[in-house]
Design an enzyme around this catalytic site. Structure first.
Site, PDB file in Angstrom:
ATOM      1  N   HIS A 143      44.261  52.475  38.581  1.00 53.63           N
ATOM      2  CA  HIS A 143      43.043  51.920  37.776  1.00 53.63           C
ATOM      3  C   HIS A 143      42.022  53.191  38.227  1.00 53.63           C
ATOM      4  O   HIS A 143      41.406  53.419  37.147  1.00 53.63           O
ATOM      5  CB  HIS A 143      42.646  50.652  38.439  1.00 53.63           C
ATOM      6  N   GLU A 144      41.522  53.256  39.406  1.00 55.74           N
ATOM      7  CA  GLU A 144      40.546  54.367  39.745  1.00 55.74           C
ATOM      8  C   GLU A 144      41.082  55.797  39.349  1.00 55.74           C
ATOM      9  O   GLU A 144      39.897  56.359  38.703  1.00 55.74           O
ATOM     10  CB  GLU A 144      40.527  54.238  41.402  1.00 55.74           C
TER      11      GLU A 144
ATOM     12  N   TYR B  93      37.000  43.701  31.770  1.00 58.29           N
ATOM     13  CA  TYR B  93      38.110  44.281  32.389  1.00 58.29           C
ATOM     14  C   TYR B  93      39.431  43.823  31.088  1.00 58.29           C
ATOM     15  O   TYR B  93      40.046  44.840  30.475  1.00 58.29           O
ATOM     16  CB  TYR B  93      38.436  43.654  33.698  1.00 58.29           C
TER      17      TYR B  93
ATOM     18  N   GLU C 248      35.536  49.747  31.929  1.00 59.49           N
ATOM     19  CA  GLU C 248      36.661  49.182  32.751  1.00 59.49           C
ATOM     20  C   GLU C 248      37.657  48.534  31.751  1.00 59.49           C
ATOM     21  O   GLU C 248      38.848  48.381  32.120  1.00 59.49           O
ATOM     22  CB  GLU C 248      35.768  47.565  33.328  1.00 59.49           C
TER      23      GLU C 248
ATOM     24  N   ASP D 210      25.559  43.269  37.666  1.00 56.13           N
ATOM     25  CA  ASP D 210      26.678  42.467  38.803  1.00 56.13           C
ATOM     26  C   ASP D 210      27.374  41.339  38.013  1.00 56.13           C
ATOM     27  O   ASP D 210      28.371  41.038  37.890  1.00 56.13           O
ATOM     28  CB  ASP D 210      26.304  42.295  40.163  1.00 56.13           C
TER      29      ASP D 210
ATOM     30  N   HIS E 260      40.063  56.189  35.668  1.00 56.45           N
ATOM     31  CA  HIS E 260      38.456  56.178  35.551  1.00 56.45           C
ATOM     32  C   HIS E 260      38.288  57.638  35.373  1.00 56.45           C
ATOM     33  O   HIS E 260      37.217  57.875  34.757  1.00 56.45           O
ATOM     34  CB  HIS E 260      37.714  55.618  36.420  1.00 56.45           C
TER      35      HIS E 260
ATOM     36  N   GLU F  34      35.747  54.531  41.747  1.00 53.95           N
ATOM     37  CA  GLU F  34      36.305  55.793  41.181  1.00 53.95           C
ATOM     38  C   GLU F  34      35.441  56.803  41.426  1.00 53.95           C
ATOM     39  O   GLU F  34      35.292  57.678  40.552  1.00 53.95           O
ATOM     40  CB  GLU F  34      36.360  55.624  39.580  1.00 53.95           C
TER      41      GLU F  34
HETATM   42  N1  BES Z   1      34.225  50.427  39.080  1.00 54.82           N
HETATM   43  C1  BES Z   1      34.902  49.477  39.556  1.00 54.82           C
HETATM   44  C2  BES Z   1      34.189  48.832  40.631  1.00 54.82           C
HETATM   45  C3  BES Z   1      32.751  48.283  40.464  1.00 54.82           C
HETATM   46  C4  BES Z   1      32.457  47.780  39.111  1.00 54.82           C
HETATM   47  C5  BES Z   1      31.938  48.365  41.310  1.00 54.82           C
HETATM   48  C6  BES Z   1      31.148  47.329  39.052  1.00 54.82           C
HETATM   49  C7  BES Z   1      30.501  47.975  41.087  1.00 54.82           C
HETATM   50  C8  BES Z   1      30.201  47.340  39.868  1.00 54.82           C
HETATM   51  C9  BES Z   1      36.195  49.673  40.037  1.00 54.82           C
HETATM   52  O1  BES Z   1      36.820  50.752  39.286  1.00 54.82           O
HETATM   53  C10 BES Z   1      37.106  48.320  39.620  1.00 54.82           C
HETATM   54  O2  BES Z   1      37.125  47.946  38.570  1.00 54.82           O
HETATM   55  N2  BES Z   1      37.629  48.095  40.798  1.00 54.82           N
HETATM   56  C11 BES Z   1      38.271  46.536  41.105  1.00 54.82           C
HETATM   57  C12 BES Z   1      39.665  47.061  41.154  1.00 54.82           C
HETATM   58  C13 BES Z   1      40.618  47.065  39.703  1.00 54.82           C
HETATM   59  C14 BES Z   1      42.003  47.333  40.185  1.00 54.82           C
HETATM   60  C15 BES Z   1      40.463  46.270  38.898  1.00 54.82           C
HETATM   61  C16 BES Z   1      37.873  45.917  42.056  1.00 54.82           C
HETATM   62  O3  BES Z   1      37.223  46.505  42.995  1.00 54.82           O
HETATM   63  O4  BES Z   1      38.482  44.754  42.449  1.00 54.82           O
HETATM   64 ZN    ZN Z   2      37.444  49.890  37.081  1.00 56.46          ZN
END
Ligand code: BES
Ligand code: ZN
Length: 644
Positions: free
Chosen positions: A317-318, A403, A340, A395, A321, A293
């Site tokens: 989703h993005e 989520y 999230e 991570d 954010h 995002e």
């Molecule tokens: N912000 C996250 C991606 C992220 C989270 C990167 C933690 C690094 C550390 C992004 O908004 C996200 O949640 N992406 C998901 C997709 C979403 C539709 C659930 C993904 O990348 O799978």
């Molecule tokens: Zn996200």
């Protein structure tokens, strides 16, 4: 009431009011400790960055300067920054931003997760620090692509991924979401390439290899982003558009054509979009996430381009954010669910408004299934929303708990207090904490003051502490129901029982979500032994080994050839599990061409469950590894115990 009682009453009233006021203004109190940063923002706080780089593809480095403007809260304290593998050439300080004098600095010992601290003693009244540096070719927050790894095959490509704590690998800064900065940047690239950032482009449409940017709103470090490549732009709406490589741009623009509608919808629900433009950058397939995002410019995987808009929930989703996360940000990675969980909740509300209730409930049901899978496998402490991540890589907190459990908690609040009241609450929450980074405690205080205490009888039905601090999910948690999925299950059972052949399953109108549910449901039944034991020890009469049943499906629906990344992923996962060999070449091709961690990690994990599978995984990985992003490499190295 006697005088004393009256005094006591008033006293209590004042205290309660005082506490509530303090709670309401909790955002002004020092935030909780961030275990994932060395920085000392309570003493010296970075306010603004001026960045200047040459993008050197031949050396795979960014080389240039970062000027940090700081507030001196404790005037004698040094500035402490986060770094990882940076090559620091020299440091200077300034009192006026014009004249700079040489300065000393020390780099602390390097930690595997946190990188190294950088301490810079500051002369009295100095408020600017200029750092001359370059990045390491293997920087964890950058991926350098050879032309062969791009769609165009002619030019190299580079992109950043800063969340959670990778900004420090390409910028020396206070890499904690508690610190917000504004920034400018000047980026020099090869002439034929275009640079884009999570900021306003100040250089106009000229493609001359010299680009300037400005981000006027204060943002946390994990949202600073840059990409450089042979990019084209196509407008989607008056303030929305898409960037992608030339061979991808038309497909991307078609697939993402609902973007403007989504922005309008989200504004109607949660108040104005505060970032000016909303563009999407479609990256090459090695991007390790589905989406990121970055403000004004969401980064997205090309694997969402299914051709039928069926995977655009990622955009919802993005985009969401832009409120939950970028506007109101988690203060530490233990509060990640505030980013999230809120965002998944908003995402579903956007989907409902744009694509209807049935679609939303399907996504919610798929989400709940993912959550239940995590709840079945994660250790108790990792099932807690307000998770303890001290000493761990942030991570590791990125599971379906923040989520889906987070979203379910908000849905429970919505169902309990009613949509109108909860929407009002959320709008005021986003306004109240706009451009701040907050802790779970601050959220709870605000929730109590503005929703729970106003409706005490309803509040009794919400076990807030259990939601936030206990493993599992409360018994009263919402249960999304999808009638469409119930019909899919019926059809699946009829096929599993051999009452109909595969061709006779009425799939013509199935959406991607129904397909995914069908496949997951079939796999569940297979795992329960419906078509014989998974290891095929004993096959009940009238059934066949799972691979044979997969063959039936494949003949009827050509799933091995599916161009939909989610369906292909699910199918390939089942192929490994059920030893369906005809899908093997496709599996290899998939793993060699896509670097999205959500797909490749489970596939390698599934392969690694048997000795032959592990051998195969290692063979494929040896070829794929050089094409994966450092973040994906770190995960798969761990899965396969790879020693480089
Ligand atoms: N912000 C996250 C991606 C992220 C989270 C990167 C933690 C690094 C550390 C992004 O908004 C996200 O949640 N992406 C998901 C997709 C979403 C539709 C659930 C993904 O990348 O799978
Ligand atoms: Zn996200």
């Amino acid at each position: 009431m006697n005088r004393f009682a009256r005094f006591l009453f008033c006293f209590c009233l004042v205290i309660t009011f005082g506490i509530n006021m303090a709670e309401a203004q909790g955002n002004r109190e020092p935030a909780a400790q961030d275990f994932h940063s060395y920085a000392n923002p309570a003493a010296v706080r970075v306010r603004h960055l001026d960045l200047d780089w040459d993008v050197l593809f031949d050396q795979k480095i960014l080389k240039g300067t970062a000027v940090l403007t700081v507030d001196r809260i404790s005037p004698t304290q040094p500035l402490i920054l986060d770094t990882r593998d940076l090559n620091i050439e020299k440091v200077e300080t300034s009192l006026d931003g014009v004249n700079y004098s040489p300065a000393t600095f020390t780099i602390g010992s390097s930690d595997k997760i946190l990188g190294a601290s950088m301490t810079i003693p500051l002369p009295a009244k100095a408020n600017r620090v200029r750092i001359h540096y370059s990045t390491a070719p293997g920087a964890s927050g950058l991926q350098w692509l050879e032309p062969t790894q791009t769609a165009g095959k002619k030019d190299p490509f580079v992109f950043t991924q800063s969340e959670a704590i990778h900004a420090r690998s390409w910028i020396p800064l206070q890499d904690t979401p508690q610190v917000r900065v504004t920034y400018t940047a000047r980026v020099r690239t090869p002439r034929q390439l275009l640079a884009v950032m999570s900021a306003e482009n100040l250089s106009g449409p000229a493609r001359d290899g010299d680009y300037s940017f400005r981000m006027r709103q204060p943002i946390p470090s994990y949202l600073i982003a840059l990409a450089v490549g042979d990019l084209r732009f196509k407008a989607l709406g008056s303030r929305t558009g898409v960037y992608a490589e030339p061979p991808v741009i038309d497909l991307a623009a078609k697939e993402l054509s609902d973007t403007e509608k989504m922005v309008v919808t989200t504004e109607r629900l949660y108040g104005p979009y505060r970032w000016g433009r909303y563009d999407i950058l479609v990256l090459p397939p090695s991007f390790p996430y589905g989406g990121m995002e970055n403000p004004r410019l969401t980064f997205a995987t090309p694997t969402i381009l299914a051709g039928d808009k069926s995977l655009v929930s990622l955009v919802a989703h993005e985009l969401a954010h832009s409120w939950s996360g970028n506007l109101v940000t988690n203060a530490t990675w233990s509060d990640f669910w505030l980013n999230e969980g809120f965002t998944v909740y908003l995402e579903r509300r956007i989907l409902e408004a744009v694509y209807g209730h049935a679609r939303e409930e399907m996504e919610a049901a798929l989400g709940l299934r993912d959550l239940n899978e995590d709840l079945a496998t994660l250790p108790d402490p990792d099932e807690i929303l307000h998770i303890d991540l001290k000493g761990r890589d942030p991570d590791e907190g990125s599971t379906d708990i923040p989520y889906e459990k987070g979203a379910l908690f908000l849905r429970h609040l919505e169902e309990t207090f009613g949509r109108a009241r909860f929407d009002r609450f959320l709008r005021s929450y986003f306004n109240h904490f706009a451009f701040q980074s907050i802790t779970t405690e601050q959220f709870v205080a605000y929730l109590k003051l503005n929703l729970l205490s106003k409706n005490p009888t309803l509040a009794e039905r919400v076990p807030v502490d259990e939601w936030l601090n206990k493993p599992g999910i409360p018994a009263s948690a919402p249960k999304p129901v999808s009638p469409a999925f119930a019909r899919v299950e019926e059809q699946a059972m009829r096929w599993l029982r051999r009452e109909v052949t595969a061709e006779k399953i009425p799939t013509a109108k199935w959406t991607t979500q129904e397909w995914l549910h069908f496949l997951k449901f079939v796999q569940d039944q297979v795992s329960k032994g419906f078509v014989g034991d998974r290891i095929v020890l004993s096959v009940p009469p009238g059934t066949a080994p799972p691979a044979a049943r997969m063959e039936e499906l494949d003949k009827a629906f050509h799933l091995t050839r599916s161009g939909n990344s989610e369906i292909a992923f699910q199918w390939l996962l089942m192929s490994i599990r059920n030893r369906y060999e005809p899908a093997s070449p496709r599996l290899e091709e998939f793993l060699l061409s896509i670097g999205r961690r959500k797909f490749i990690k489970p596939l390698y994990e599934e392969l690694a469950k048997t000795p032959q599978g592990k051998e195969r995984a290692l063979r494929i990985y040896a070829r794929a590894r050089p094409t994966y992003h450092p973040i994906a490499v770190a995960s798969i190295d761990e899965v396969l115990k790879w020693k480089s």
